[in-house]
Design a protein around this motif. Structure first.
Motif, mmCIF file in Angstrom:
data_model
loop_
_atom_site.group_PDB
_atom_site.id
_atom_site.type_symbol
_atom_site.label_atom_id
_atom_site.label_comp_id
_atom_site.label_asym_id
_atom_site.label_seq_id
_atom_site.Cartn_x
_atom_site.Cartn_y
_atom_site.Cartn_z
ATOM 1 N N SER A 100 13.909 -27.008 69.691
ATOM 2 C CA SER A 100 13.386 -25.707 70.114
ATOM 3 C C SER A 100 14.224 -24.578 69.531
ATOM 4 C CB SER A 100 13.371 -25.618 71.640
ATOM 5 O OG SER A 100 12.502 -26.583 72.205
ATOM 6 N N LYS A 101 15.550 -24.722 69.614
ATOM 7 C CA LYS A 101 16.449 -23.679 69.100
ATOM 8 C C LYS A 101 16.343 -23.539 67.583
ATOM 9 C CE LYS A 101 19.719 -24.178 72.918
ATOM 10 N NZ LYS A 101 21.062 -24.635 73.339
ATOM 11 N N VAL A 102 16.095 -24.664 66.901
ATOM 12 C CA VAL A 102 15.926 -24.611 65.447
ATOM 13 C C VAL A 102 14.633 -23.889 65.085
ATOM 14 C CG1 VAL A 102 15.562 -25.999 63.366
ATOM 15 C CG2 VAL A 102 17.289 -26.692 65.042
ATOM 16 N N ILE A 103 13.541 -24.262 65.767
ATOM 17 C CA ILE A 103 12.235 -23.682 65.465
ATOM 18 C C ILE A 103 12.213 -22.182 65.764
ATOM 19 C CG2 ILE A 103 9.812 -23.664 66.181
ATOM 20 C CD1 ILE A 103 10.559 -25.972 64.313
ATOM 21 N N GLN A 104 12.888 -21.772 66.826
ATOM 22 C CA GLN A 104 12.881 -20.353 67.194
ATOM 23 C C GLN A 104 13.465 -19.469 66.094
ATOM 24 O OE1 GLN A 104 14.800 -20.029 71.039
ATOM 25 N NE2 GLN A 104 13.403 -21.530 71.924
ATOM 26 N N LYS A 105 14.389 -20.007 65.319
ATOM 27 C CA LYS A 105 14.979 -19.227 64.222
ATOM 28 C C LYS A 105 13.974 -18.981 63.098
ATOM 29 C CE LYS A 105 19.499 -21.371 65.091
ATOM 30 N NZ LYS A 105 20.519 -22.310 64.580
ATOM 31 N N LEU A 106 12.887 -19.748 63.091
ATOM 32 C CA LEU A 106 11.890 -19.640 62.026
ATOM 33 C C LEU A 106 10.673 -18.825 62.442
ATOM 34 C CD1 LEU A 106 11.961 -23.394 60.876
ATOM 35 C CD2 LEU A 106 13.297 -21.482 59.963
ATOM 36 N N ILE A 107 10.670 -18.314 63.678
ATOM 37 C CA ILE A 107 9.506 -17.591 64.189
ATOM 38 C C ILE A 107 9.760 -16.087 64.097
ATOM 39 C CG2 ILE A 107 8.030 -17.207 66.205
ATOM 40 C CD1 ILE A 107 8.786 -19.990 67.163
ATOM 41 N N PRO A 108 9.098 -15.384 63.199
ATOM 42 C CA PRO A 108 9.341 -13.937 63.060
ATOM 43 C C PRO A 108 8.904 -13.148 64.286
ATOM 44 C CG PRO A 108 7.507 -14.645 61.664
ATOM 45 C CD PRO A 108 8.127 -15.889 62.197
ATOM 46 N N GLN A 109 7.964 -13.691 65.060
ATOM 47 C CA GLN A 109 7.472 -12.982 66.242
ATOM 48 C C GLN A 109 8.314 -13.237 67.484
ATOM 49 O OE1 GLN A 109 5.681 -15.255 64.539
ATOM 50 N NE2 GLN A 109 3.778 -14.353 63.776
ATOM 51 N N LEU A 110 9.486 -13.892 67.339
ATOM 52 C CA LEU A 110 10.277 -14.279 68.510
ATOM 53 C C LEU A 110 10.685 -13.082 69.384
ATOM 54 C CD1 LEU A 110 11.608 -16.553 70.118
ATOM 55 C CD2 LEU A 110 13.637 -16.276 68.684
ATOM 56 N N PRO A 111 11.232 -11.988 68.839
ATOM 57 C CA PRO A 111 11.640 -10.875 69.721
ATOM 58 C C PRO A 111 10.510 -10.326 70.591
ATOM 59 C CG PRO A 111 12.646 -10.642 67.555
ATOM 60 C CD PRO A 111 11.650 -11.754 67.438
ATOM 61 N N PRO A 112 9.311 -10.028 70.025
ATOM 62 C CA PRO A 112 8.242 -9.548 70.917
ATOM 63 C C PRO A 112 7.770 -10.607 71.915
ATOM 64 C CG PRO A 112 7.419 -9.797 68.667
ATOM 65 C CD PRO A 112 8.905 -9.914 68.612
ATOM 66 N N LEU A 113 7.821 -11.878 71.541
ATOM 67 C CA LEU A 113 7.456 -12.942 72.479
ATOM 68 C C LEU A 113 8.428 -12.978 73.657
ATOM 69 C CD1 LEU A 113 6.503 -15.923 70.116
ATOM 70 C CD2 LEU A 113 4.961 -14.530 71.494
ATOM 71 N N GLU A 114 9.717 -12.871 73.370
ATOM 72 C CA GLU A 114 10.723 -12.875 74.433
ATOM 73 C C GLU A 114 10.577 -11.643 75.328
ATOM 74 O OE1 GLU A 114 14.346 -15.410 72.344
ATOM 75 O OE2 GLU A 114 14.273 -13.239 72.079
ATOM 76 N N ASN A 115 10.267 -10.494 74.728
ATOM 77 C CA ASN A 115 10.048 -9.282 75.529
ATOM 78 C C ASN A 115 8.859 -9.448 76.469
ATOM 79 O OD1 ASN A 115 12.198 -7.920 74.361
ATOM 80 N ND2 ASN A 115 10.948 -6.948 72.784
ATOM 81 N N LEU A 116 7.796 -10.064 75.959
ATOM 82 C CA LEU A 116 6.612 -10.323 76.790
ATOM 83 C C LEU A 116 6.945 -11.225 77.969
ATOM 84 C CD1 LEU A 116 3.524 -10.900 74.450
ATOM 85 C CD2 LEU A 116 3.821 -9.140 76.190
ATOM 86 N N LEU A 117 7.706 -12.274 77.701
ATOM 87 C CA LEU A 117 8.084 -13.203 78.765
ATOM 88 C C LEU A 117 8.986 -12.515 79.802
ATOM 89 C CD1 LEU A 117 8.694 -16.397 76.600
ATOM 90 C CD2 LEU A 117 6.897 -16.088 78.306
ATOM 91 N N ASP A 118 9.858 -11.627 79.338
ATOM 92 C CA ASP A 118 10.692 -10.859 80.275
ATOM 93 C C ASP A 118 9.822 -9.980 81.171
ATOM 94 O OD1 ASP A 118 13.198 -11.836 79.604
ATOM 95 O OD2 ASP A 118 13.564 -10.312 78.077
ATOM 96 N N MET A 119 8.829 -9.333 80.573
ATOM 97 C CA MET A 119 7.919 -8.485 81.349
ATOM 98 C C MET A 119 7.148 -9.300 82.371
ATOM 99 S SD MET A 119 6.369 -6.013 78.358
ATOM 100 C CE MET A 119 5.198 -5.279 79.481
ATOM 101 N N LEU A 120 6.640 -10.450 81.949
ATOM 102 C CA LEU A 120 5.879 -11.309 82.855
ATOM 103 C C LEU A 120 6.755 -11.818 83.993
ATOM 104 C CD1 LEU A 120 3.214 -12.864 83.430
ATOM 105 C CD2 LEU A 120 4.112 -14.713 82.009
ATOM 106 N N THR A 121 7.977 -12.223 83.672
ATOM 107 C CA THR A 121 8.888 -12.771 84.675
ATOM 108 C C THR A 121 9.244 -11.730 85.734
ATOM 109 O OG1 THR A 121 9.824 -14.301 83.053
ATOM 110 C CG2 THR A 121 11.118 -13.890 85.024
#
Length: 218
Positions: free
Chosen positions: A61-82
């Motif tokens: 998971s940690k390896v794949i996350q480094k390859l996802i350009p959309q990771l920062p907005p995805l994490e922001n969305l999850l923070d908002m939802l949480t």
């Protein structure tokens, strides 16, 4: 310099915690020393893994996350939802591989991750048995896929389908589950925002953040 190396130190399941840490430290020091002697300075990350627990999935998971350009907005969305839905932890999983491609910024709890990963297995297994008709193909995971599991620790696991590849798995306190209407409303906002992120990313525009609710109108 732009290449990141991830080293998996495998088969550590038979070692004590102290031995695992010492093993990783020795391998890391020797690797860094040899790279320094060769005058090479790549970025290297080390992971302790085993096939007998979920560490291999977490490392991937940690390896794949480094390859996802959309990771920062995805994490922001999850923070908002949480925060908006009063959740304890949220993961965005790839259903087939059980790799989480993003999670919120609350501290990581390996036990919660393992429970959420196991929930994917339960949903897929039950769907394959009861959700596929004769002659149908696939694994029974569809837009109607959802699951709720109540734990003896007074926590609730809540899974919802995001698209044919992704599932959102949330962990929340049992006393907050009476806000299920709020969670479902915010999930729909989250789902639409996910589609927006991946669609807009191909066009070079910035996605608009969704408006999530903290309370439903009475």
């Amino acid at each position: 310099k732009n290449i990141i190396f991830d080293v998996f130190i495998h088969k550590v399941d038979g070692l004590s915690d102290d031995h695992k840490i010492a093993c990783q430290r020795d391998i890391q020091m020797q690797t860094e020393q040899e790279l320094a002697e060769a005058r090479i300075q790549p970025r290297v990350a080390f992971h302790l893994t085993s096939i007998y627990d979920h560490s291999i999935f977490e490392a991937f998971s940690k390896v794949i996350q480094k390859l996802i350009p959309q990771l920062p907005p995805l994490e922001n969305l999850l923070d908002m939802l949480t925060s908006s839905s009063h959740l304890e932890k949220t993961f965005l999983f790839d259903v087939v591989s059980k790799i989480y491609i993003a999670t919120d910024s609350t501290p990581m709890d390996n036990t919660l991750y393992e429970l959420c990963s196991d929930m994917i297995d339960v949903v897929v297994d039950v769907s394959c048995i009861y959700g596929i008709g004769e002659g149908d193909e696939g694994y029974g995971y569809d837009p109607e896929s959802a699951s709720i599991i109540k734990l003896s620790t007074k926590r609730v696991l809540y899974l919802r389908e995001v698209n044919q590849y992704l599932a959102l798995v949330c962990v929340l306190r049992e006393e907050n589950f009476d806000r299920i209407g709020l969670i479902q409303y915010n999930f729909q906002c989250f789902k639409e925002a996910i589609e927006d992120i991946f669609a807009i990313n191909t066009k070079g525009r910035r996605p608009r953040p969704p408006v999530m609710a903290t309370e439903l109108p009475k």
